[in-house]
Design an enzyme around this catalytic site. Structure first.
Site, short mmCIF file in Angstrom:
data_model
loop_
_atom_site.label_atom_id
_atom_site.label_comp_id
_atom_site.label_asym_id
_atom_site.label_seq_id
_atom_site.Cartn_x
_atom_site.Cartn_y
_atom_site.Cartn_z
CD GLU A 57 -2.48 1.55 2.80
OE1 GLU A 57 -2.77 0.01 3.35
OE2 GLU A 57 -3.36 2.16 2.82
CE LYS A 64 3.59 0.29 4.47
NZ LYS A 64 2.55 0.10 2.73
NE ARG A 97 5.25 -8.10 11.09
CZ ARG A 97 4.25 -7.27 10.36
NH1 ARG A 97 3.12 -7.48 9.60
NH2 ARG A 97 4.69 -5.77 10.01
P1 ATP Z 1 3.16 -2.64 8.68
O1 ATP Z 1 2.63 -3.37 8.84
O2 ATP Z 1 4.68 -2.23 8.47
O3 ATP Z 1 2.05 -1.65 7.92
P2 ATP Z 1 1.66 -3.15 6.02
O4 ATP Z 1 1.46 -5.18 6.30
O5 ATP Z 1 0.35 -2.59 6.12
O6 ATP Z 1 3.19 -3.00 6.91
P3 ATP Z 1 1.50 -3.33 3.39
O7 ATP Z 1 2.26 -2.18 1.84
O8 ATP Z 1 -0.10 -3.39 3.09
O9 ATP Z 1 2.05 -3.41 4.38
O10 ATP Z 1 2.18 -4.81 2.41
C1 ATP Z 1 3.06 -5.62 1.69
C2 ATP Z 1 3.10 -6.39 1.70
O11 ATP Z 1 4.21 -6.96 2.20
C3 ATP Z 1 2.19 -7.41 1.90
O12 ATP Z 1 1.97 -8.53 1.27
C4 ATP Z 1 2.83 -7.85 3.53
O13 ATP Z 1 1.99 -8.96 3.70
C5 ATP Z 1 3.90 -7.64 3.26
N1 ATP Z 1 4.61 -7.41 4.76
C6 ATP Z 1 4.38 -6.49 4.93
N2 ATP Z 1 4.97 -6.42 6.25
C7 ATP Z 1 6.18 -7.53 6.11
C8 ATP Z 1 6.86 -8.47 7.42
N3 ATP Z 1 7.14 -7.56 8.12
N4 ATP Z 1 7.46 -9.43 7.18
C9 ATP Z 1 6.91 -9.90 6.18
N5 ATP Z 1 6.29 -9.42 5.34
C10 ATP Z 1 5.92 -8.01 5.08
#
Ligand code: ATP
Ligand code: MG
Length: 564
Positions: A37, A273, A263
């Site tokens: 996102e 984020k 994760r």
């Molecule tokens: P955050 O939890 O940091 O706000 P998010 O999951 O909301 O991150 P996205 O932009 O939706 O951020 O993430 C894009 C992709 O990266 C998604 O498929 C998510 O599952 C993966 N992702 C995000 N954080 C991690 C992490 N710490 N480890 C592995 N994959 C991740």
């Protein structure tokens, strides 16, 4: 450089994909996507997901799409889109012509929602957000059905069209799935699919005042793109039945398999984020690309290489259980990569003047120093030696403690690649008592060799010639947080920031060969660590180095203790 090119070890995701290939579930195809996102910069957790999705696609001769998952206008921006594109490319991955935006599917998604209403699978609910939450129930209590659940299909279609047309206030109605309010899985209790939200979207502007929720948009975006394996993090495990339900109700041509993995959590930093935005917003760091940040942009600015980050992602693998990875493993991967390719040089961070009393004034001689002793192919350079030198302040001790093999009154030490010197005197500042200059003699017969009388000199220290060396600024970075798991803290996590995460040294001296170094180059400063000549802050005549990592490898130490 181990691992970068060899195929990664198998894991439960790859095993499942291989099973699907054998059973021809997706006609043997493998198609993945990385769906960020655009509401922040990517961090090293995202790198894990990027390596996984692009890595799997490459391994099984499939393709991986880059998709902006931009269905929620708040917080999304073009700046973030550009940073994501830049970061994924820098990590070394290529989506060719497959850059997609979920916002491009808004019309299609709307039509899918209409289709659900037409088949009686979705309804317009006029409860408030609070009421919906209250009536959803809990893990131990069933939910309550909305009084609007049995609206007619015609009424639902009309209301939904009016929602789109902007006839209602924000929050007046939502579109909900009609599933099961007593499902043990709370996600299945008539989840919201659309809400009214007057917000300007960075791509679609004010064209829409209703926006689809993640659960609704994500599975359908995957299906539209003919993704086969939709890999996501563990917190979406409970959403998988909903993912499948939506695609089943709509009877789409393409029904991807959602697979969840743990994760990445990394010690002494934060991978969220939302919290990283706070650090930027509250100016605890200079920006998303601050070299202390766990963002890809931060790590790039610090001097990490894409290879090191990819190796790290390969090393940690994928698992089904959440855990906290030791940040020293990431630092170990950085060292492992730079050890092979970074030429060795000498630089002094906190200079102490050394005068070699018996070395002729005005005389200069040069020493040939290998750029990497273990790899003669990397060549050598000439380093000038003269009567006045600088050594590291901490390499001299007036009252040396036990096991201190460096310089002290009456002691001898080897200057790396050059002579053995002996301290004969020191000069102190009259006011402060601080040692400002050390006087030594050198032993001319020890040029590149041991003393002929067999005496042992154990210490070796680095040095530069005072007149030949050039000034430099050096930034030393330390961990962003003082505690291993700031994510676990309930109170304000910024309380645990490390106040010493950045130390800037402005009077460093580096050997003359660095005067013409290319910005963006990486070096090992002997005994001090790996350094990056910052291309952003250096300019002709001004050298600014970031310490990427110190040399001491706490991961290797831990790992070798575990082996014992
Ligand atoms: P955050 O939890 O940091 O706000 P998010 O999951 O909301 O991150 P996205 O932009 O939706 O951020 O993430 C894009 C992709 O990266 C998604 O498929 C998510 O599952 C993966 N992702 C995000 N954080 C991690 C992490 N710490 N480890 C592995 N994959 C991740
Ligand atoms: Mg997300």
């Amino acid at each position: 450089m181990a691992q970068t090119n060899s195929s990664p070890p198998s894991d439960f995701i790859r095993e499942m994909i291989e099973e699907h290939i054998r059973s021809n579930r997706f006609q043997g195809r493998v198609a993945t996507r990385f769906p960020p996102e655009p509401n922040g910069y990517l961090h090293v957790g995202h790198a894990k997901s990027i390596c996984l999705n692009f890595g799997i696609a490459a391994q099984y001769k499939g393709a991986c799409n880059l998709r902006m998952d931009d269905t929620d206008p708040s917080g999304e921006s073009l700046e973030y889109v550009e940073s994501i594109i830049n970061d994924v490319r820098w990590l070394g991955f290529d989506w060719e012509d497959r850059l997609f935006y979920a916002s491009d599917y808004f019309e299609q998604l709307y039509q899918f929602a209409v289709q659900l209403i037409e088949t009686g699978k979705a309804y317009v609910c006029s409860l408030s957000a609070d009421e919906i939450r209250e009536q959803r129930g809990t893990l131990t209590e069933p939910g309550k059905e909305s009084p609007y659940r049995n609206r007619s299909i015609e009424e639902n279609l009309a209301l939904f069209a009016q929602m789109r047309a902007g006839k209602f206030e924000d929050g007046a109605h939502v579109l909900r799935a009609k599933i099961d309010m007593v499902s043990p899985n709370i996600t299945m209790r008539d989840p919201v699919f659309y809400r009214i939200k007057r917000a300007t979207h960075y791509r679609t502007g004010t064209q829409w005042c209703i926006y689809p929720m993640y659960d609704f948009a994500h599975c359908l975006s995957d299906s539209i793109e003919k993704i086969t394996h939709s890999i996501c993090t563990l917190e979406f495990e409970n959403n998988r039945p909903l993912y499948d339900w939506i695609l089943d109700q709509l009877n789409v041509d393409y029904h991807p398999q959602q697979i969840e993995f743990a994760r990445l959590n990394l010690s002494y930093t934060i991978l969220s984020k939302r919290r990283l935005i706070e650090l930027v917003g509250r100016e605890h760091v200079t920006g998303w690309d601050d070299p202390r940040m766990p963002t890809i942009a931060g790590m790039r600015g610090r001097g990490y290489t894409p290879e090191a980050i990819r190796n790290f992602c390969a090393r940690i693998g994928v698992a089904k259980n959440d855990n906290l990875v030791d940040i020293s493993l990431l630092e170990h991967c950085v060292r492992e990569d730079l050890n092979e390719r970074a030429p060795r040089v000498m630089g002094v961070l906190r200079p102490l003047r050394v005068v070699i009393d018996n070395y002729p004034e005005g005389q200069v001689e040069e020493f040939e120093c290998p750029n990497r002793p273990q790899n003669p192919g990397m060549g050598s350079r000439m380093v000038p030696f003269s009567r006045v030198l600088y050594i590291e302040q901490e390499d001299f001790h007036e009252n040396p403690p036990k096991k201190y093999y460096r310089l002290g009154p009456g002691r001898e030490v080897r200057l790396r690649y050059s002579f053995i010197i002996k301290c004969v005197n020191m000069v102190k500042d009259k006011q402060t008592g601080e040692i400002v200059e050390v006087h030594c003699t050198y032993d001319p017969e020890t040029r590149n060799g041991p003393p002929s009388d067999g005496r042992k000199v154990e210490g070796v220290i680095h040095w530069v010639s005072a007149n030949h060396s050039v000034p430099a600024e050096v930034r030393l970075y330390d961990r962003l947080f003082q505690i291993a798991d700031p994510m676990a803290k309930e109170d304000d996590f910024t309380k645990y920031l490390n106040p010493r995460s950045l130390e800037t040294l402005t009077s460093c001296r580096v050997e003359s060969s660095l005067a013409g170094a290319l910005p963006g180059s990486r070096f090992q400063f002997e005994r001090l660590g790996y350094f990056y000549l910052d291309p952003k802050d250096s300019s002709p005549g001004k050298l600014v180095f970031n310490r990427i990592v110190p040399l001491r490898d706490s991961w290797a130490k831990v790992a070798s203790q575990e082996k014992k």
